[in-house]
Write a protein that holds these residues in place. Structure first.
Motif, short mmCIF file in Angstrom:
data_model
loop_
_atom_site.label_atom_id
_atom_site.label_comp_id
_atom_site.label_asym_id
_atom_site.label_seq_id
_atom_site.Cartn_x
_atom_site.Cartn_y
_atom_site.Cartn_z
N PHE A 1 0.88 -1.33 -0.14
CA PHE A 1 -0.13 -0.08 -0.05
C PHE A 1 1.00 1.32 -0.04
O PHE A 1 0.70 2.00 -0.69
N LEU A 2 2.06 1.28 0.90
CA LEU A 2 2.76 2.57 1.07
C LEU A 2 3.67 2.87 -0.30
O LEU A 2 3.57 3.88 -0.65
N ALA A 3 3.97 1.65 -0.82
CA ALA A 3 4.74 1.84 -1.98
C ALA A 3 4.32 2.29 -3.09
O ALA A 3 4.46 3.35 -3.85
N ASP A 4 2.89 1.76 -3.23
CA ASP A 4 2.10 2.46 -4.29
C ASP A 4 1.54 4.10 -4.09
O ASP A 4 1.60 4.83 -4.91
N TYR A 5 1.28 4.23 -2.65
CA TYR A 5 1.02 5.50 -2.49
C TYR A 5 1.98 6.48 -2.62
O TYR A 5 1.96 7.59 -3.02
N LEU A 6 3.26 6.21 -2.04
CA LEU A 6 4.46 7.09 -2.17
C LEU A 6 4.70 7.44 -3.75
O LEU A 6 5.03 8.38 -4.13
N THR A 7 4.77 6.33 -4.49
CA THR A 7 5.09 6.31 -6.07
C THR A 7 4.17 7.32 -6.56
O THR A 7 4.54 8.10 -7.39
N ALA A 8 2.75 7.31 -6.20
CA ALA A 8 1.84 8.24 -7.03
C ALA A 8 2.10 9.61 -6.41
O ALA A 8 1.84 10.59 -7.08
N LEU A 9 2.68 10.00 -5.23
CA LEU A 9 3.10 11.10 -4.84
C LEU A 9 4.36 11.76 -5.34
O LEU A 9 4.57 12.94 -5.16
N GLY A 10 5.08 10.88 -5.91
CA GLY A 10 6.57 11.32 -6.56
C GLY A 10 7.53 11.12 -5.30
O GLY A 10 8.63 11.76 -5.47
#
Lengths: 250, 250
Positions: free
Chosen positions: B33-42
């Motif tokens: 979850f966090l990997a996807d979330y942070l990737t989306a934020l750059g």
């Protein structure tokens, strides 16, 4: 498999290597597998690290883990492509040379049709000096063990097959056994009594795990010990505490 | 949310705290979850560590991560039970006192019926001195931020709600964009060409990910860059390499 002397705990660290896990593109399945596998063997997984495909990061993590634990396992980065740098990084961590290994080369030569063992595929035969090979029954390119570090593929099916090849060579601890008690209560209603039970039974490990199910909070209490008698006593105490808290709620 | 100056990469470390993940009893859902979330934020997630419920281990890991990365996120160990030692460990890592926080106490007093804010539940209001609270819309007991470290619950539903509360406060990097190319070929057939393309486009990150599907090996190549033009050029080169390799196979 041998049981370790004197009930010395046998501990392990696991290093997952790969940009794809950190970007979220691939969801790791190896951590949960290895945790279950080592618990079943009586080996305590004490630490997991996930690092990117960067040599310095891999070297630092391997060196930290191999000094702290009986065993280290790694997954990922041993394929044929430019971003597969695990073998070279492990060699650097141990300060040994690395080159195409004749045993690994023979395995790959037996696997590919004549002329198809390309330079890229031959990269998979690069093994640090002094390492033993780990068999890969799925796609042949082997993993390897050097010192206390076991280097495996990242594809779960291959990693799992490699663990089966490694397991008979590991010394295992006296197995931690566990019981669980489910309580239809939020954990804050149980916390004080469970804390007291933990103090009464210091040679058990009591964990309290809140769950949210359909918007309701329930709790699972897990009691672990290497001693059957202590485990039974602590579990009975937890069951009594749960019954008591449910009674007060009713 | 603000974009970081000068395209400085914004990096993050994630610390998962909990014996239950290391024993295999609970399968982590927060890393993906966090990997996807942070990737989306750059924001680049560069490192993950999983440690047990042991103060020394938590302190060492938090201190290592907070010195290496723009942001650190933690999950787990902030509930009401004896094994919830994250807040005390974070206070120790920062060398600050910890006590019941009046703001957190007020939130819990508003949430529980009169008389039900037991000593165990009040543990959830222990917050290191100088920290800001992170809202928990699910079960109220707050997380907190101190320095660059964000401390969240381990229950995925709560952790995800806390990330939504944190996100607007984060500075974000220039977003890494990606394209993927699926190839119905084992990665060893593509490895040399892909390696050459990586050398030609050093400002892209090209990953090659083998998959085993129904006993057949296929490959996904993912190309990432912060620059649209470079991304398009490198992707076209990869597509040409795949078409060429398929043509040679046919």
């Amino acid at each position: 498999m041998t049981i370790a002397d004197n009930d010395t705990p046998v501990t392990a660290g696991f290093l997952v290597i790969g940009d794809e896990i950190l970007s979220g593109r691939t969801k790791d399945k190896n951590i949960g597998f290895l945790a279950d596998y080592l618990t079943a063997l009586g080996i305590d997984l004490k630490e997991v690290r996930i690092v990117p495909d960067e040599k310095g990061e891999i070297v630092d993590a391997v060196n930290a883990l191999r000094r702290s634990h009986t065993y280290v396992f790694t997954s990922g980065g041993i394929g044929p492509t430019h971003d597969d740098i695990t073998a070279d990084s492990i060699a650097a961590a141990f300060g040994v040379p690395i080159d195409v290994d004749p045993r690994a080369r023979a395995i790959l030569e037996g696997h590919y049709p004549p002329g198809e063992l390309t330079p890229a595929r031959l990269r998979m035969a690069r093994i640090p000096e002094g390492a033993d090979l780990i068999e890969n029954p799925v796609s042949k390119a082997p993993g390897f063990r050097i010192g206390n570090v076991h280097v495996m593929a990242g594809v779960p099916m291959i990693m799992q097959a490699m663990m089966d090849a490694i397991a008979p060579t590991l010394k295992t601890g006296r197995k931690l056994i566990s019981r669980s008690v489910d309580a239809d209560l939020p954990e804050s209603r149980l916390a004080e009594r469970i804390g007291e039970i933990q103090e009464t039974y210091p040679d058990t490990l009591i964990g309290s795990y809140p769950r949210a199910t359909d918007g309701r909070f329930t709790t699972q209490i897990v009691i672990r010990s290497r001693d059957e008698t202590l485990l039974a006593e602590a579990t009975a105490a937890v069951e009594a505490a749960v019954a008591d808290a449910l009674g007060r709620q009713a």
